[in-house]
Design an enzyme around this catalytic site. Sequence first.
Site, PDB file in Angstrom:
ATOM      1  N   ASP A 255       4.244  -0.127  -5.022  1.00  0.00           N
ATOM      2  CA  ASP A 255       3.938  -0.510  -6.398  1.00  0.00           C
ATOM      3  C   ASP A 255       5.042  -1.358  -7.019  1.00  0.00           C
ATOM      4  O   ASP A 255       6.232  -1.048  -6.922  1.00  0.00           O
ATOM      5  CB  ASP A 255       3.740   0.737  -7.256  1.00  0.00           C
ATOM      6  CG  ASP A 255       2.513   1.528  -6.856  1.00  0.00           C
ATOM      7  OD1 ASP A 255       1.651   0.967  -6.163  1.00  0.00           O
ATOM      8  OD2 ASP A 255       2.423   2.709  -7.240  1.00  0.00           O
TER       9      ASP A 255
ATOM     10  N   ASP B 140      -7.619   3.271  -3.858  1.00  0.00           N
ATOM     11  CA  ASP B 140      -6.237   3.682  -3.613  1.00  0.00           C
ATOM     12  C   ASP B 140      -6.110   4.497  -2.323  1.00  0.00           C
ATOM     13  O   ASP B 140      -7.066   4.633  -1.552  1.00  0.00           O
ATOM     14  CB  ASP B 140      -5.722   4.470  -4.823  1.00  0.00           C
ATOM     15  CG  ASP B 140      -4.302   4.102  -5.202  1.00  0.00           C
ATOM     16  OD1 ASP B 140      -3.499   3.818  -4.297  1.00  0.00           O
ATOM     17  OD2 ASP B 140      -3.984   4.114  -6.409  1.00  0.00           O
TER      18      ASP B 140
END
Length: 470
Positions: A203, A143
């Site tokens: 996202d 991430d």
Amino acid sequence: MRVTPLLLAIGLASALENGLARTPQMGWNTWNSFACDMNETVVLQAAEKIVSLGFKDLGYHYVVMDDCWSAGRNSSGYLIPDPDKFPNGVADLADKIHDMGLKLGIYSSAGTLTCARYAGSLGYEEKDAALWASWGIDYLKYDNCYNQGEEGTPKLSYDRYNTMGKALNATGRPILYSLCNWGVDGPWNFAPTIGNSWRMSGDLINVWDRENVNCPCSETEGLDCKTPGYQCSVMNVLNKAVYYASKPYAGAWNDLDMLEVGNGGLTDTEAVAHFSLWAALKSPLLMTNVMTTIDAPTLSILQNTAVLAVSQDPESSSAVRIWRYYVDGGQIQMYSGSLSGGDQLVLLLNGGSTARKMNATLTDIFWGDGAEGTASEIQSSWDVYDLWADRMSNATANAIIEGGNATRPINMTALGGYEKVYAQEPLPTSKALMGSKIGSVKARGTVTAHVEAHGVAMLRLREVKSNDEL
């Protein structure tokens, strides 16, 4: 022979030189359904269902633990698994996952902290990679949170992510490297040389099409496209991904984020469209639904072998958007892409609020081949197959859920495994891989389909060798 982006990429070095993800990776991830409530039991129960329900047999091989698995670092600087969540340790879990014929994935961030504020890997890349390799880890989702400001130019992001890529390579263990930097600094321009996949947007959430100020790059509001954001709808992510269709190749893929099929929020028609589009654009297919409570419609979408054959076609490249028009309530779009053996994928997307008849001429369908290719292809005639026409019935899906993989109508293992079947030669002819023939289109003709609102028609065209066969 038509020249596709994939053929042009054959001479390129594979991502990370690790030989992985020659087709987009498939599997399951803990985050969307469990977030920080995941633990060893959650992972093992999901893995058991992936095997017993036949998902492993179809190519869903990676079981990925997302954020919140660690308890910090020890005095030597090595990560420690949370002993309450993983009382037997991660290495033991990896052994159990491997015994099922699956592969285990783990999560970290290219920052000082992960997104849930657990220990990140920035500055600890070599130690973390070596530790994960010693545990038997097969996949890293990496991430972008708490990155200490080391972004803002492609070179900054490249250097940070490349450090972990080198560390993974140095372990000698093949570990699929999935970059999750949300499209910051244009990863499609540098990630193909260091990773197996890269997130190209903020996202995704399980919403079909809704303007959201938290997910910029709205086409109607003209917001700043450089800010990745979150809570991005299916259509928002799609309308960003189409511009990078030429970037992926075997071993390196655009990641449109994990699947939301089975998580509520999307209608059945929308879930079918979401799955179809992700497969056509060659995104990794990571399920995130609760496997222990999967229902029949969800299973029948995720196990559509005709669509999976498009995703896992070893010779095809990402489908390309050919045209888009605005209609009441949304957009209509048409995609085209080459498949093995000269077959062609056609996807008609109805983002509008009412059902409609949609058309694509052979000139549209073969537009990407250029003038010479188009002239040749539109003079041929083609059989048209609907990849959703033979969708598994709820009765069959429920029988699988109740009775396990033995009730599956197609046994991929008996046929030689999913890699062999999806790359079958001679070209596949079974309904399981082709869908049903719904008609033919003559030379210079038009493909027509009825498409529900927020739905798709996903079609496979196969050339007819003689017009007498029409």
